[in-house]
Design an enzyme around this catalytic site. Sequence first.
Site, mmCIF file in Angstrom:
data_model
loop_
_atom_site.group_PDB
_atom_site.id
_atom_site.type_symbol
_atom_site.label_atom_id
_atom_site.label_comp_id
_atom_site.label_asym_id
_atom_site.label_seq_id
_atom_site.Cartn_x
_atom_site.Cartn_y
_atom_site.Cartn_z
ATOM 1 N N GLU A 141 0.849 -1.196 0.000
ATOM 2 C CA GLU A 141 0.000 0.000 0.000
ATOM 3 C C GLU A 141 0.882 1.242 0.000
ATOM 4 O O GLU A 141 2.008 1.222 0.513
ATOM 5 C CB GLU A 141 -0.917 -0.071 1.239
ATOM 6 C CG GLU A 141 -1.758 1.130 1.548
ATOM 7 C CD GLU A 141 -2.810 1.471 0.521
ATOM 8 O OE1 GLU A 141 -2.469 1.529 -0.682
ATOM 9 O OE2 GLU A 141 -3.959 1.737 0.915
ATOM 10 N N ASP A 142 0.383 2.326 -0.593
ATOM 11 C CA ASP A 142 1.180 3.556 -0.649
ATOM 12 C C ASP A 142 1.313 4.218 0.713
ATOM 13 O O ASP A 142 2.405 4.556 1.156
ATOM 14 C CB ASP A 142 0.598 4.551 -1.682
ATOM 15 C CG ASP A 142 -0.891 4.837 -1.492
ATOM 16 O OD1 ASP A 142 -1.521 4.277 -0.562
ATOM 17 O OD2 ASP A 142 -1.442 5.635 -2.280
ATOM 18 N N ASP A 172 -2.918 5.661 6.797
ATOM 19 C CA ASP A 172 -3.406 6.939 7.314
ATOM 20 C C ASP A 172 -4.347 6.650 8.495
ATOM 21 O O ASP A 172 -3.883 6.331 9.586
ATOM 22 C CB ASP A 172 -4.082 7.639 6.125
ATOM 23 C CG ASP A 172 -4.509 9.049 6.378
ATOM 24 O OD1 ASP A 172 -3.687 9.857 6.802
ATOM 25 O OD2 ASP A 172 -5.688 9.364 6.136
ATOM 26 N N PHE A 181 -0.801 16.319 3.749
ATOM 27 C CA PHE A 181 -1.177 15.618 2.531
ATOM 28 C C PHE A 181 0.014 15.533 1.577
ATOM 29 O O PHE A 181 0.708 16.518 1.362
ATOM 30 C CB PHE A 181 -2.352 16.324 1.850
ATOM 31 C CG PHE A 181 -3.058 15.434 0.870
ATOM 32 C CD1 PHE A 181 -3.956 14.475 1.316
ATOM 33 C CD2 PHE A 181 -2.803 15.520 -0.498
ATOM 34 C CE1 PHE A 181 -4.589 13.627 0.412
ATOM 35 C CE2 PHE A 181 -3.434 14.679 -1.397
ATOM 36 C CZ PHE A 181 -4.330 13.729 -0.939
ATOM 37 N N ARG A 187 0.315 11.681 -9.903
ATOM 38 C CA ARG A 187 0.806 10.324 -9.641
ATOM 39 C C ARG A 187 2.136 10.096 -10.365
ATOM 40 O O ARG A 187 2.942 9.279 -9.955
ATOM 41 C CB ARG A 187 -0.202 9.276 -10.129
ATOM 42 C CG ARG A 187 -1.511 9.266 -9.355
ATOM 43 C CD ARG A 187 -2.267 7.981 -9.677
ATOM 44 N NE ARG A 187 -3.677 8.039 -9.316
ATOM 45 C CZ ARG A 187 -4.177 7.730 -8.133
ATOM 46 N NH1 ARG A 187 -3.382 7.364 -7.162
ATOM 47 N NH2 ARG A 187 -5.467 7.796 -7.899
#
Length: 171
Positions: free
Chosen positions: A94-95, A98, A147, A160
Site C-alpha cells: 500500500e502507498d 493513514d 497531505f 501520480r
Amino acid sequence: MKRILFTNEIIQKRIKELAESIDKDFKNEEIIFVCVLKGAFIFTADIFKSIQNKNCTIEFIRASSYIKQESSGSINLINYLETDINNKNVIIVEDILDTGLTLKSLVEFLNNSKPKNLKTCVLLDKKARRKVEFEADYIGFDIEDKFVIGYGLDYDEKFRNSSHIYYLSGK
Ligand code: XMP
Ligand code: MG
C-alpha cells in the site's frame, strides 16, 4: 504549492532495504504480492523488482475512500485477485497508511481466504491520523500529518507521475 519531502533517490534506497528484509524473512518461499490500486502501483513495481526471490507473483485489488483530500470513511473494494491465496504467503503493498481503515478492511477481507501468512508493506505511515489500531509489518517512512502527492499518490487523480514525493500545502 508543493514542497519536496522524499526524492526518488531516497525512496529507491529505502525500497532496497525493505526488499532485503522481505527476502530475509521469506527466504525463497513463494510470495503473492497484492498491490492496492491505484496509489501503490509505482511503489509495488519498484519493490517487486528489488526482491531477489523470484518465486513471487503479483495480484491487484482496488480500494478507494479518498475524495480530494478527505477520507470518506467507507472503503470500496474491487477484487481483481486471479489466484487462490489460501495457505499462501501474501504481502499487501500500500502507498500510505493513514486512518488505518483501508488496510484493516483489506486484511479482514483477505483473511477470509485463510492465507498461510498475511503481511502488510507500506511506503508511508501517518501514525498521528490513526482512527483504528493498525501496525504495518514493513514501513518505508513515518511522516507528519500532511497531505502528500507524487510517486503514485494523487491529488484529484493528478501528480501520480511525479517521481519524487511532495507535501501539498495551501500556501
Ligand atoms: P486510510 O485512511 O484508509 O487511508 O489508512 C489510506 C488511503 O488514503 C489515501 N491517502 C492519501 N493519498 N495523499 C494521497 O494521495 C495522502 O497524503 C494520503 N493520505 C491517505 C491513500 O490512497 C491510501 O490508500
Ligand atoms: Mg489516493
